[in-house]
Design a protein around this motif. Structure first.
Motif, PDB file in Angstrom:
ATOM      1  N   PHE A   1       0.863  -1.184   0.000  1.00 49.88           N
ATOM      2  CA  PHE A   1       0.000   0.000   0.000  1.00 49.88           C
ATOM      3  C   PHE A   1       0.892   1.224   0.000  1.00 49.88           C
ATOM      4  CE2 PHE A   1      -2.574   3.430   1.499  1.00 49.88           C
ATOM      5  CZ  PHE A   1      -3.865   3.136   1.109  1.00 49.88           C
ATOM      6  N   SER A   2       0.759   2.071  -1.007  1.00 51.44           N
ATOM      7  CA  SER A   2       1.560   3.284  -1.109  1.00 51.44           C
ATOM      8  C   SER A   2       0.853   4.442  -0.421  1.00 51.44           C
ATOM      9  CB  SER A   2       1.807   3.637  -2.578  1.00 51.44           C
ATOM     10  OG  SER A   2       2.450   4.906  -2.670  1.00 51.44           O
ATOM     11  N   ILE A   3       1.460   4.953   0.630  1.00 51.15           N
ATOM     12  CA  ILE A   3       0.907   6.116   1.320  1.00 51.15           C
ATOM     13  C   ILE A   3       1.009   7.340   0.423  1.00 51.15           C
ATOM     14  CG2 ILE A   3       1.099   7.607   3.339  1.00 51.15           C
ATOM     15  CD1 ILE A   3       0.204   4.748   3.994  1.00 51.15           C
ATOM     16  N   LYS A   4       2.111   7.484  -0.237  1.00 52.01           N
ATOM     17  CA  LYS A   4       2.377   8.650  -1.089  1.00 52.01           C
ATOM     18  C   LYS A   4       1.451   8.701  -2.297  1.00 52.01           C
ATOM     19  CE  LYS A   4       6.145   8.390  -3.553  1.00 52.01           C
ATOM     20  NZ  LYS A   4       5.672   8.345  -4.961  1.00 52.01           N
ATOM     21  N   ASP A   5       1.201   7.563  -2.911  1.00 53.53           N
ATOM     22  CA  ASP A   5       0.425   7.517  -4.153  1.00 53.53           C
ATOM     23  C   ASP A   5      -1.001   6.999  -3.971  1.00 53.53           C
ATOM     24  OD1 ASP A   5       2.512   8.550  -5.683  1.00 53.53           O
ATOM     25  OD2 ASP A   5       3.428   6.575  -5.928  1.00 53.53           O
ATOM     26  N   ASP A   6      -1.418   6.827  -2.729  1.00 54.65           N
ATOM     27  CA  ASP A   6      -2.836   6.569  -2.416  1.00 54.65           C
ATOM     28  C   ASP A   6      -3.384   5.257  -2.963  1.00 54.65           C
ATOM     29  OD1 ASP A   6      -2.568   9.140  -1.455  1.00 54.65           O
ATOM     30  OD2 ASP A   6      -3.740  10.079  -3.025  1.00 54.65           O
TER      31      ASP A   6
ATOM     32  N   LYS B   1       0.186  -1.155  -4.826  1.00 47.23           N
ATOM     33  CA  LYS B   1       1.280  -1.303  -5.786  1.00 47.23           C
ATOM     34  C   LYS B   1       1.736  -2.756  -5.803  1.00 47.23           C
ATOM     35  CE  LYS B   1       3.329   3.318  -6.054  1.00 47.23           C
ATOM     36  NZ  LYS B   1       4.550   4.143  -5.897  1.00 47.23           N
ATOM     37  N   CYS B   2       2.205  -3.163  -6.955  1.00 51.77           N
ATOM     38  CA  CYS B   2       2.772  -4.499  -7.060  1.00 51.77           C
ATOM     39  C   CYS B   2       4.169  -4.511  -6.441  1.00 51.77           C
ATOM     40  CB  CYS B   2       2.824  -4.951  -8.522  1.00 51.77           C
ATOM     41  SG  CYS B   2       4.013  -4.032  -9.528  1.00 51.77           S
ATOM     42  N   LYS B   3       4.695  -5.691  -6.283  1.00 55.32           N
ATOM     43  CA  LYS B   3       5.980  -5.848  -5.611  1.00 55.32           C
ATOM     44  C   LYS B   3       7.095  -5.094  -6.324  1.00 55.32           C
ATOM     45  CE  LYS B   3       9.016  -9.477  -3.784  1.00 55.32           C
ATOM     46  NZ  LYS B   3       9.186 -10.950  -3.636  1.00 55.32           N
ATOM     47  N   GLU B   4       7.108  -5.147  -7.652  1.00 54.69           N
ATOM     48  CA  GLU B   4       8.181  -4.497  -8.412  1.00 54.69           C
ATOM     49  C   GLU B   4       8.106  -2.982  -8.306  1.00 54.69           C
ATOM     50  OE1 GLU B   4      10.876  -5.775  -9.948  1.00 54.69           O
ATOM     51  OE2 GLU B   4      10.217  -7.604  -8.942  1.00 54.69           O
ATOM     52  N   CYS B   5       6.919  -2.435  -8.485  1.00 53.88           N
ATOM     53  CA  CYS B   5       6.769  -0.977  -8.436  1.00 53.88           C
ATOM     54  C   CYS B   5       7.009  -0.421  -7.032  1.00 53.88           C
ATOM     55  CB  CYS B   5       5.378  -0.580  -8.930  1.00 53.88           C
ATOM     56  SG  CYS B   5       5.101  -0.874 -10.697  1.00 53.88           S
ATOM     57  N   ALA B   6       6.723  -1.213  -6.022  1.00 52.50           N
ATOM     58  CA  ALA B   6       6.893  -0.757  -4.647  1.00 52.50           C
ATOM     59  C   ALA B   6       8.362  -0.604  -4.267  1.00 52.50           C
ATOM     60  CB  ALA B   6       6.211  -1.726  -3.693  1.00 52.50           C
ATOM     61  N   LYS B   7       9.249  -1.237  -5.022  1.00 55.92           N
ATOM     62  CA  LYS B   7      10.677  -1.156  -4.703  1.00 55.92           C
ATOM     63  C   LYS B   7      11.200   0.272  -4.765  1.00 55.92           C
ATOM     64  CE  LYS B   7      11.887  -5.845  -6.262  1.00 55.92           C
ATOM     65  NZ  LYS B   7      12.656  -6.642  -7.253  1.00 55.92           N
ATOM     66  N   GLN B   8      10.568   1.098  -5.574  1.00 55.74           N
ATOM     67  CA  GLN B   8      11.012   2.476  -5.724  1.00 55.74           C
ATOM     68  C   GLN B   8      10.214   3.453  -4.855  1.00 55.74           C
ATOM     69  OE1 GLN B   8      13.707   2.766  -7.631  1.00 55.74           O
ATOM     70  NE2 GLN B   8      13.520   0.563  -8.056  1.00 55.74           N
ATOM     71  N   ASP B   9       9.410   2.938  -3.969  1.00 60.92           N
ATOM     72  CA  ASP B   9       8.516   3.770  -3.159  1.00 60.92           C
ATOM     73  C   ASP B   9       8.786   3.537  -1.676  1.00 60.92           C
ATOM     74  OD1 ASP B   9       6.458   5.118  -1.907  1.00 60.92           O
ATOM     75  OD2 ASP B   9       4.846   4.214  -3.087  1.00 60.92           O
ATOM     76  N   LYS B  10       9.438   4.495  -1.036  1.00 56.67           N
ATOM     77  CA  LYS B  10       9.781   4.348   0.374  1.00 56.67           C
ATOM     78  C   LYS B  10       8.544   4.414   1.287  1.00 56.67           C
ATOM     79  CE  LYS B  10      14.505   6.117   0.031  1.00 56.67           C
ATOM     80  NZ  LYS B  10      15.471   7.153   0.503  1.00 56.67           N
ATOM     81  N   SER B  11       7.430   4.911   0.760  1.00 61.05           N
ATOM     82  CA  SER B  11       6.215   5.005   1.578  1.00 61.05           C
ATOM     83  C   SER B  11       5.369   3.745   1.495  1.00 61.05           C
ATOM     84  CB  SER B  11       5.363   6.202   1.130  1.00 61.05           C
ATOM     85  OG  SER B  11       4.658   5.909  -0.072  1.00 61.05           O
ATOM     86  N   ALA B  12       5.779   2.793   0.665  1.00 65.21           N
ATOM     87  CA  ALA B  12       4.979   1.580   0.466  1.00 65.21           C
ATOM     88  C   ALA B  12       5.106   0.645   1.665  1.00 65.21           C
ATOM     89  CB  ALA B  12       5.407   0.875  -0.811  1.00 65.21           C
ATOM     90  N   ILE B  13       3.977   0.156   2.147  1.00 64.39           N
ATOM     91  CA  ILE B  13       3.924  -0.734   3.306  1.00 64.39           C
ATOM     92  C   ILE B  13       3.433  -2.101   2.854  1.00 64.39           C
ATOM     93  CG2 ILE B  13       2.916  -1.125   5.591  1.00 64.39           C
ATOM     94  CD1 ILE B  13       2.505   1.897   5.789  1.00 64.39           C
ATOM     95  N   TYR B  14       4.151  -3.138   3.234  1.00 62.62           N
ATOM     96  CA  TYR B  14       3.758  -4.497   2.862  1.00 62.62           C
ATOM     97  C   TYR B  14       2.429  -4.871   3.505  1.00 62.62           C
ATOM     98  CZ  TYR B  14       3.481  -9.554   2.671  1.00 62.62           C
ATOM     99  OH  TYR B  14       3.026 -10.835   2.464  1.00 62.62           O
TER     100      TYR B  14
END
Length: 235
Positions: free
Chosen positions: A166-171, A174-187
């Protein structure tokens, strides 16, 4: 002077003069309004029960120059059990504070009022986990006031598989690959993902009909807490 009949719930009460009250009420169509209740603090007043915090009822009002005035009221639900359990009361007060902050006068508040009433009922009348109840309330409220997360596919690449973050920044998801570049993403586990989807999309009357345990409960509470703080900082 013309009178108005409304349903509403008391969000706050304060003493005014020797026997009067000043109230804040949430209504479906008028939004959040200020009301005075003359003589409501007298022991035999017909307004006594209907002007307490958390009371939901039918009210007959007339509008003055700067506020509404209550002519009569008929309580529908006073959520008595909130007053007999400190933990339930504290949770209800926290939710009430949020409702006070996000509502305004002269706006359609039907959906928010419905959510608030359902939440108070669950807190008052069931033994559902209070933190889970509050988290469900917050996420659904965000969805109602313009911060509905995107949950059908990955926000970045558009795929609907392997949505594990879940991306906090992008609301949203996200998939596993895209989340790698998102520090706000929570598993999030699959149980948490399904709980978020259900909270956002379910009919309001069935909103609280699921439970979470252990890791999934902690994930759901964490995501909701951070997402809520990010969107409504200061509440």
């Amino acid at each position: 002077m013309a009178t108005i009949k409304v349903k509403g719930i008391i969000l706050s009460e304060s003493n005014m003069g020797d026997y009067d009250k000043m109230l804040t009420m949430l209504t479906p169509n008028l939004g959040k309004i200020s009301c005075s209740a003359k003589g409501a603090r007298r022991p035999q007043s017909a307004l006594l029960a209907g002007t307490q915090l958390f009371c939901f009822g039918d009210y007959l009002l007339y509008k003055g120059t700067s506020t509404y005035h209550i002519n009569s009221c008929e309580p529908i639900e006073i959520f008595y059990k909130l007053r007999t359990d400190l933990d339930k009361l504290e949770t209800a007060i926290d939710i009430n504070k949020i409702i006070l902050e996000v509502t305004n006068e002269n706006e359609n508040s039907y959906n928010i009022l419905q959510l608030y009433l359902n939440t108070l009922y669950v807190i008052s009348e069931t033994n559902k986990d209070l933190k889970l109840t509050e988290s469900i309330f917050k996420l659904r409220l965000l969805s109602l006031i313009g911060f509905k997360p995107r949950i059908d596919k990955c926000i970045n690449c558009g795929q609907s598989e392997k949505l594990e973050y879940f991306s906090i920044k992008d609301d949203g998801f996200k998939c596993k690959e895209c989340a790698k570049q998102d520090k706000s993403a929570i598993y999030m586990s699959e149980s948490t993902l399904n709980a978020i989807k259900y909270t956002v999309l379910s009919p309001i009357k069935k909103l609280f009909s699921f439970d979470l345990k252990n890791e999934a409960l902690e994930e759901f509470k964490l995501i909701t807490k951070i997402y809520f703080k990010e969107k409504l900082e200061g509440i």
